[in-house]
Design a protein around this motif. Sequence first.
Motif, PDB file in Angstrom:
ATOM      1  N   LYS A 239      -0.734 -12.219  -1.166  1.00 11.82           N
ATOM      2  CA  LYS A 239      -0.202 -11.322  -2.182  1.00 11.82           C
ATOM      3  C   LYS A 239       1.249 -11.702  -2.478  1.00 11.82           C
ATOM      4  N   HIS A 240       1.613 -11.692  -3.774  1.00 13.95           N
ATOM      5  CA  HIS A 240       3.018 -11.898  -4.136  1.00 13.95           C
ATOM      6  C   HIS A 240       3.833 -10.706  -3.648  1.00 13.95           C
ATOM      7  N   PHE A 241       5.082 -10.993  -3.252  1.00 15.41           N
ATOM      8  CA  PHE A 241       5.885  -9.993  -2.550  1.00 15.41           C
ATOM      9  C   PHE A 241       7.320 -10.010  -3.070  1.00 15.41           C
ATOM     10  N   THR A 242       7.875  -8.826  -3.257  1.00 21.61           N
ATOM     11  CA  THR A 242       9.262  -8.693  -3.693  1.00 21.61           C
ATOM     12  C   THR A 242       9.883  -7.473  -3.031  1.00 21.61           C
ATOM     13  N   LEU A 243      11.189  -7.366  -3.132  1.00 18.92           N
ATOM     14  CA  LEU A 243      11.869  -6.199  -2.568  1.00 18.92           C
ATOM     15  C   LEU A 243      11.654  -4.973  -3.433  1.00 18.92           C
ATOM     16  N   LYS A 244      11.690  -5.184  -4.764  1.00 12.17           N
ATOM     17  CA  LYS A 244      11.583  -4.068  -5.694  1.00 12.17           C
ATOM     18  C   LYS A 244      11.185  -4.611  -7.059  1.00 12.17           C
ATOM     19  N   SER A 246      11.337  -3.373  -9.937  1.00  8.96           N
ATOM     20  CA  SER A 246      12.298  -3.086 -10.999  1.00  8.96           C
ATOM     21  C   SER A 246      13.494  -4.028 -10.982  1.00  8.96           C
ATOM     22  N   ASP A 247      13.661  -4.815  -9.918  1.00 12.53           N
ATOM     23  CA  ASP A 247      14.731  -5.812  -9.876  1.00 12.53           C
ATOM     24  C   ASP A 247      14.450  -6.978 -10.810  1.00 12.53           C
ATOM     25  N   GLY A 248      13.212  -7.086 -11.259  1.00 14.21           N
ATOM     26  CA  GLY A 248      12.847  -8.153 -12.178  1.00 14.21           C
ATOM     27  C   GLY A 248      12.621  -9.478 -11.463  1.00 14.21           C
ATOM     28  N   GLY A 249      12.280 -10.488 -12.248  1.00 19.08           N
ATOM     29  CA  GLY A 249      11.947 -11.804 -11.710  1.00 19.08           C
ATOM     30  C   GLY A 249      10.641 -12.267 -12.310  1.00 19.08           C
ATOM     31  N   VAL A 250      10.374 -13.564 -12.210  1.00 16.90           N
ATOM     32  CA  VAL A 250       9.234 -14.138 -12.923  1.00 16.90           C
ATOM     33  C   VAL A 250       7.894 -13.560 -12.475  1.00 16.90           C
ATOM     34  N   ASP A 251       7.780 -13.172 -11.204  1.00 16.38           N
ATOM     35  CA  ASP A 251       6.509 -12.664 -10.682  1.00 16.38           C
ATOM     36  C   ASP A 251       6.596 -11.209 -10.232  1.00 16.38           C
ATOM     37  N   ALA A 252       7.721 -10.573 -10.459  1.00 16.90           N
ATOM     38  CA  ALA A 252       7.952  -9.241  -9.882  1.00 16.90           C
ATOM     39  C   ALA A 252       6.922  -8.220 -10.324  1.00 16.90           C
ATOM     40  N   SER A 253       6.483  -8.302 -11.569  1.00 17.36           N
ATOM     41  CA  SER A 253       5.646  -7.236 -12.129  1.00 17.36           C
ATOM     42  C   SER A 253       4.298  -7.096 -11.435  1.00 17.36           C
ATOM     43  N   PHE A 254       3.811  -8.157 -10.787  1.00 16.65           N
ATOM     44  CA  PHE A 254       2.528  -8.059 -10.087  1.00 16.65           C
ATOM     45  C   PHE A 254       2.682  -8.311  -8.583  1.00 16.65           C
ATOM     46  N   SER A 255       3.868  -8.060  -8.046  1.00 13.23           N
ATOM     47  CA  SER A 255       4.139  -8.259  -6.627  1.00 13.23           C
ATOM     48  C   SER A 255       4.154  -6.928  -5.883  1.00 13.23           C
ATOM     49  N   LEU A 256       3.816  -6.987  -4.606  1.00 14.80           N
ATOM     50  CA  LEU A 256       3.889  -5.800  -3.756  1.00 14.80           C
ATOM     51  C   LEU A 256       5.316  -5.559  -3.301  1.00 14.80           C
ATOM     52  N   GLU A 257       5.670  -4.296  -3.153  1.00 17.57           N
ATOM     53  CA  GLU A 257       6.926  -3.912  -2.529  1.00 17.57           C
ATOM     54  C   GLU A 257       6.693  -3.722  -1.021  1.00 17.57           C
ATOM     55  N   PRO A 258       7.764  -3.653  -0.216  1.00 18.28           N
ATOM     56  CA  PRO A 258       7.594  -3.608   1.247  1.00 18.28           C
ATOM     57  C   PRO A 258       6.641  -2.541   1.763  1.00 18.28           C
ATOM     58  N   GLN A 259       6.733  -1.311   1.248  1.00 22.23           N
ATOM     59  CA  GLN A 259       5.846  -0.252   1.732  1.00 22.23           C
ATOM     60  C   GLN A 259       4.388  -0.567   1.403  1.00 22.23           C
ATOM     61  N   GLU A 260       4.166  -1.198   0.249  1.00 22.47           N
ATOM     62  CA  GLU A 260       2.808  -1.581  -0.140  1.00 22.47           C
ATOM     63  C   GLU A 260       2.290  -2.718   0.724  1.00 22.47           C
ATOM     64  N   MET A 261       3.164  -3.660   1.075  1.00 26.93           N
ATOM     65  CA  MET A 261       2.757  -4.747   1.967  1.00 26.93           C
ATOM     66  C   MET A 261       2.373  -4.203   3.336  1.00 26.93           C
ATOM     67  N   GLU A 262       3.145  -3.246   3.818  1.00 26.94           N
ATOM     68  CA  GLU A 262       2.814  -2.613   5.093  1.00 26.94           C
ATOM     69  C   GLU A 262       1.446  -1.944   5.013  1.00 26.94           C
ATOM     70  N   SER A 263       1.173  -1.273   3.899  1.00 30.18           N
ATOM     71  CA  SER A 263      -0.127  -0.641   3.699  1.00 30.18           C
ATOM     72  C   SER A 263      -1.234  -1.691   3.663  1.00 30.18           C
ATOM     73  N   LEU A 264      -0.986  -2.822   3.005  1.00 29.88           N
ATOM     74  CA  LEU A 264      -1.974  -3.902   2.961  1.00 29.88           C
ATOM     75  C   LEU A 264      -2.313  -4.396   4.361  1.00 29.88           C
ATOM     76  N   VAL A 265      -1.291  -4.618   5.161  1.00 26.88           N
ATOM     77  CA  VAL A 265      -1.495  -5.092   6.537  1.00 26.88           C
ATOM     78  C   VAL A 265      -2.349  -4.093   7.324  1.00 26.88           C
ATOM     79  N   ILE A 266      -2.005  -2.819   7.220  1.00 26.83           N
ATOM     80  CA  ILE A 266      -2.708  -1.782   7.987  1.00 26.83           C
ATOM     81  C   ILE A 266      -4.145  -1.616   7.495  1.00 26.83           C
ATOM     82  N   GLU A 267      -4.329  -1.497   6.185  1.00 26.86           N
ATOM     83  CA  GLU A 267      -5.648  -1.174   5.650  1.00 26.86           C
ATOM     84  C   GLU A 267      -6.621  -2.342   5.730  1.00 26.86           C
ATOM     85  N   THR A 268      -6.144  -3.578   5.583  1.00 28.31           N
ATOM     86  CA  THR A 268      -7.059  -4.719   5.741  1.00 28.31           C
ATOM     87  C   THR A 268      -7.496  -4.854   7.192  1.00 28.31           C
TER      88      THR A 268
END
Length: 350
Positions: A239-244, A246-268
């Motif tokens: 999964k693409h990953f960013t800090l936030k 809303s900070d923008g960046g070429v891939d930011a709009s479809f990247s997970l934020e830290p809390q979502e990444m933590e959820s991904l790790v736990i739920e998978t």
Amino acid sequence: MELEFQIGSQWIGKNHKPFIIAEMSGNHNQSLERALAIVEAAAAAGADALKLQTYTADTMTLDIHEGDFFIEDPNNLWQGNSLYNLYSEAYTPWEWHKPIFDRATELGMLAFSTPFDETAVDFLESLNVPAYKIASFENTDIQLIRKVAATGKPLIISTGMASIAELDESVCAAREAGCRDLVLLKCTSTYPATPENTNILTIPHMEQLFGSMVGMSDHTMGVGVSVASIALGAVVIEKHFTLKRSDGGVDASFSLEPQEMESLVIETERAWQALGRVSYGPTEREQPSLKHRRSLYISQNLRKGDVLTRDNIKAIRPGLGLPTKYLDEMIGRVVSRDVSKGTPLTWEVI
């Protein structure tokens, strides 16, 4: 016997928890400080690996800003950019790779990259990366696949857009060039992808067709698609990953934020744990719960010789009497002794 192999100290395979890759891509926004913060956030969220992309604008395209080299499609996330400017904005400076990899290692995370040409492979070899990833847009680049496979290191290939014939050619090229450890990632190369366009039923089919482990390179929003893919046999999630976002960046709009990444790790991991095996009947942990089923109980005080009726026996909890399936058979029977209300109905009572 299930397929499995190691990347560094991490085991990959169905007998092991899902291997979670946080893809930084260009979300560093050309700041090494931000890149290192992304590494730290990925480690804190529980990701197993941090992945970069290794290229420069000049190794990707030509310095031309019109015609075929300009993105005009209004449905493209990067519409209005030339390819050269886009890659200039998104690339990770090669001198950043070592400090990024070193920080990941310090935090107990693996780190590797996607090379986009042979010079990138040579550079990554100098850093002794533990594995390689081939991007969807390069999965038909046979020369690149051979170059990476010849390192003998584990290889992960995203399969976006590739036909069965193209994948067969790529897998064969990798195997023939020395690749022993291979994972194919189901991928939809749209940004973001929609669940309706993801087709994760392809995962078990791909596993059977190519005899390799499979995973998911997930460009959808949220974690639902990734969690579902575990149930279909995925052993790796990227999964693409960013800090936030809303900070923008070429891939930011479809990247997970830290809390979502933590959820991904736990739920998978929960999804993987839940797979278990084919099983019927009570598990060992369920055995104590059997007493809370309904069963037949005497519901009035009775004297020896009284007849059982629907008024004096009931199907209630707990489950220490006869199973409720015997209710009709009990009606009209005579009790063999005095019994008090609340006595479980057993064969000895009649």
